[in-house]
Design a protein around this motif. Structure first.
Motif, short mmCIF file in Angstrom:
data_model
loop_
_atom_site.label_atom_id
_atom_site.label_comp_id
_atom_site.label_asym_id
_atom_site.label_seq_id
_atom_site.Cartn_x
_atom_site.Cartn_y
_atom_site.Cartn_z
N VAL A 334 9.22 26.05 -36.92
CA VAL A 334 10.20 24.95 -36.90
C VAL A 334 11.15 25.11 -35.72
N ALA A 335 11.59 26.34 -35.47
CA ALA A 335 12.51 26.60 -34.35
C ALA A 335 11.88 26.20 -33.02
N LYS A 336 10.60 26.52 -32.85
CA LYS A 336 9.90 26.16 -31.61
C LYS A 336 9.70 24.65 -31.50
N LYS A 337 9.37 24.03 -32.63
CA LYS A 337 9.12 22.59 -32.62
C LYS A 337 10.36 21.80 -32.19
N LYS A 339 13.00 23.12 -30.61
CA LYS A 339 13.67 23.78 -29.48
C LYS A 339 15.06 24.29 -29.88
N VAL A 340 15.09 25.00 -31.00
CA VAL A 340 16.33 25.56 -31.55
C VAL A 340 16.84 26.70 -30.67
N THR A 341 18.16 26.79 -30.52
CA THR A 341 18.76 27.87 -29.73
C THR A 341 19.48 28.91 -30.59
N GLN A 342 19.82 28.54 -31.84
CA GLN A 342 20.50 29.50 -32.73
C GLN A 342 20.01 29.31 -34.16
N ILE A 343 19.82 30.44 -34.86
CA ILE A 343 19.35 30.40 -36.24
C ILE A 343 20.37 31.11 -37.13
N LEU A 344 20.69 30.48 -38.28
CA LEU A 344 21.59 31.08 -39.27
C LEU A 344 20.79 31.46 -40.51
N LEU A 345 20.94 32.71 -40.93
CA LEU A 345 20.29 33.20 -42.15
C LEU A 345 21.33 33.82 -43.07
N GLY A 346 21.10 33.74 -44.38
CA GLY A 346 21.97 34.43 -45.33
C GLY A 346 21.63 35.91 -45.38
N GLN A 347 22.62 36.71 -45.73
CA GLN A 347 22.41 38.16 -45.80
C GLN A 347 21.35 38.51 -46.82
N SER A 348 21.22 37.67 -47.85
CA SER A 348 20.26 37.96 -48.92
C SER A 348 18.91 37.28 -48.70
N ALA A 349 18.60 36.93 -47.44
CA ALA A 349 17.31 36.29 -47.17
C ALA A 349 16.16 37.16 -47.67
N ARG A 350 16.36 38.46 -47.66
CA ARG A 350 15.35 39.35 -48.23
C ARG A 350 16.04 40.63 -48.69
N SER A 360 11.27 43.06 -42.19
CA SER A 360 12.50 42.28 -42.05
C SER A 360 12.19 40.91 -41.47
N ILE A 361 12.72 39.86 -42.10
CA ILE A 361 12.57 38.50 -41.59
C ILE A 361 13.18 38.38 -40.20
N VAL A 362 14.35 39.00 -40.02
CA VAL A 362 15.03 38.94 -38.73
C VAL A 362 14.16 39.55 -37.63
N ASN A 363 13.60 40.75 -37.91
CA ASN A 363 12.74 41.41 -36.91
C ASN A 363 11.51 40.57 -36.58
N MET A 364 10.94 39.95 -37.61
CA MET A 364 9.76 39.12 -37.40
C MET A 364 10.08 37.90 -36.53
N ILE A 365 11.25 37.29 -36.77
CA ILE A 365 11.67 36.13 -35.96
C ILE A 365 11.91 36.56 -34.52
N MET A 366 12.57 37.70 -34.36
CA MET A 366 12.88 38.18 -33.01
C MET A 366 11.61 38.49 -32.21
N ARG A 367 10.59 39.01 -32.89
CA ARG A 367 9.33 39.33 -32.20
C ARG A 367 8.61 38.07 -31.71
N THR A 369 10.03 35.03 -31.02
CA THR A 369 10.81 34.06 -30.25
C THR A 369 11.53 34.76 -29.10
N SER A 370 12.05 33.95 -28.19
CA SER A 370 12.90 34.46 -27.12
C SER A 370 14.02 33.47 -26.86
N ASN A 371 15.14 33.97 -26.41
CA ASN A 371 16.31 33.13 -26.10
C ASN A 371 16.84 32.36 -27.30
N ILE A 372 16.67 32.93 -28.51
CA ILE A 372 17.26 32.35 -29.71
C ILE A 372 18.22 33.37 -30.31
N ASP A 373 19.47 32.98 -30.52
CA ASP A 373 20.44 33.87 -31.16
C ASP A 373 20.28 33.76 -32.67
#
Length: 381
Positions: A334-337, A339-350, A360-367, A369-373
């Motif tokens: 969805v972020a790529k579709k 062209k998202v630049t920032q993602i917000l997640l809750g601390q309890s996402a996992r 980790s969901i965060v680590n998986m997203i970071m791997r 994507t690029s240039n997304i905070d």
């Protein structure tokens, strides 16, 4: 000439049409305070009386004095439009009479208690909707509200006071205000007014002093109100400056808020909107559903609440089925579709145990994507 300057541009026909449409509408002035009793209604009435003395046609559409003598004294000089009486469950209630206000067609009308919820049977659910109808009719409105009733600060107010405010107004409505005036008094002065019986009835004084009206609460709410009004001033200056230049500064930000069925989803959405508002960014809200497509009644209710918030915040609501993908993969797609630049997640996402087993969901997203905070919002409420 000014039009030849590189920082000026000719307005499009659509922009000119929008300006003409807006110019026909009434203007809204809001009196904002940190808490009840700071003097919003009093100042609003005082200004109205001064305007009447200047020959301007000012009437009262609705005013709530709460029995405060100083406020009641201001009413005597002003005409009041008769209220609308609605019978509900055998009882009679009085509400703002929108039709009569529009028929009377004054220059300015006072409509107090902006965050009020109308009684069942009213044309509109909320009073701010009534005010929108009056503004559309070309009548100027003076209204008042406390900072805790603004939607995007709801979670902050709850954290400060421990109170969940149920009557709220969309930030998008507040942004329509032509002018916002902060009515500010020090916390101790407000507490003294409360002790002196100038805000609530005697039986409510002690409870109020030890609960909502503590010095700490009032100081925090005052700081919140000051900050919000300062931000509003900054935005108006930016808007005026922006009218003279061709296009926005910088890169267009796009913020994606990822929500799941838990107690902090609405907090995430409000936090996302505040970020989007500050950054002049587009806001997207994503909910990843299970493959079977079945939703419980509770989840359906949550989805309805999220869609209402999305509508208030001019956000795009996205419901995406997993289709065999991991949640992190859905977020990345969805972020790529979009062209998202920032993602917000809750601390309890996992949970921590899930992270050990599934990653980790965060680590998986970071791997992926690029240039997304990526922002992790704490669960504390």
């Amino acid at each position: 000439m000014e039009k030849d300057h590189p920082y000026f541009r000719r307005k499009t026909p659509e922009e000119i049409l929008n300006e003409l449409t807006e110019s026909k509408k009434g203007k809204l002035k809001l009196y904002v305070g940190a808490a009840p009793g700071v003097g919003k209604s009093y100042k609003m009435l005082q200004d109205a009386v001064d305007l009447k003395h200047e020959g301007i046609d000012v009437v009262i559409g609705f005013i709530e004095t709460h029995g405060r003598l100083e406020t009641e004294a201001q009413i005597k000089e002003l005409e009041q439009v008769p209220l609308k009486v609605i019978t509900y469950k055998g009882k009679k209630f009085q509400e703002l009479n929108v039709e009569e206000v529009i028929k009377r067609n004054p220059d300015i009308v006072i409509v107090d208690e902006l965050a009020h919820t109308n009684i069942s049977g009213s044309e509109n659910e909320k009073r701010y909707m009534d005010i929108s109808s009056i503004l559309d009719a070309g009548i100027n409105v003076l209204s008042a509200v406390n900072i805790q009733h603004i939607e995007s600060v709801n979670d902050i107010v709850r954290q400060i006071t421990g109170v969940k405010v149920r009557e709220r107004i969309p930030d998008t409505f507040v942004q329509k205000a032509h002018e916002i005036q902060l009515i500010d008094i020090p916390p101790e002065t407000l507490r003294k007014r409360l002790r002196d019986g100038k805000i609530y009835a005697p039986e409510k004084i002690e409870q109020s002093l030890s609960h909502f009206f503590t010095a700490a609460n009032l100081s925090a709410l005052r700081e919140l109100a000051l900050r919000e009004i300062a931000n509003d001033v900054d935005e108006r200056i930016e808007q005026i400056s922006g009218d003279m230049i061709n296009g926005p500064f910088g890169v267009k930000e796009k913020i994606l808020v990822c929500v799941q069925y838990g107690p902090t989803a609405e907090k995430l959405i409000r936090r996302g909107w505040r970020m989007a508002h500050r950054l002049k960014a587009e806001l997207f809200i994503l909910n990843v559903t299970s493959d079977n497509g079945e939703e419980s009644a509770i989840n359906e209710k949550k989805n309805k609440e999220w869609r209402m918030l999305a509508q208030q915040f001019n956000a795009t609501m996205i419901v995406e089925e997993r289709e065999g993908r991991k949640p992190a993969k859905v977020i990345v797609d969805v972020a790529k579709k979009f062209k998202v630049t920032q993602i917000l997640l809750g601390q309890s996402a996992r949970t921590r145990w899930e992270e050990i087993r599934k990653g980790s969901i965060v680590n998986m997203i970071m791997r992926e994507t690029s240039n997304i905070d990526i922002h992790i919002v704490a669960d504390g409420r």
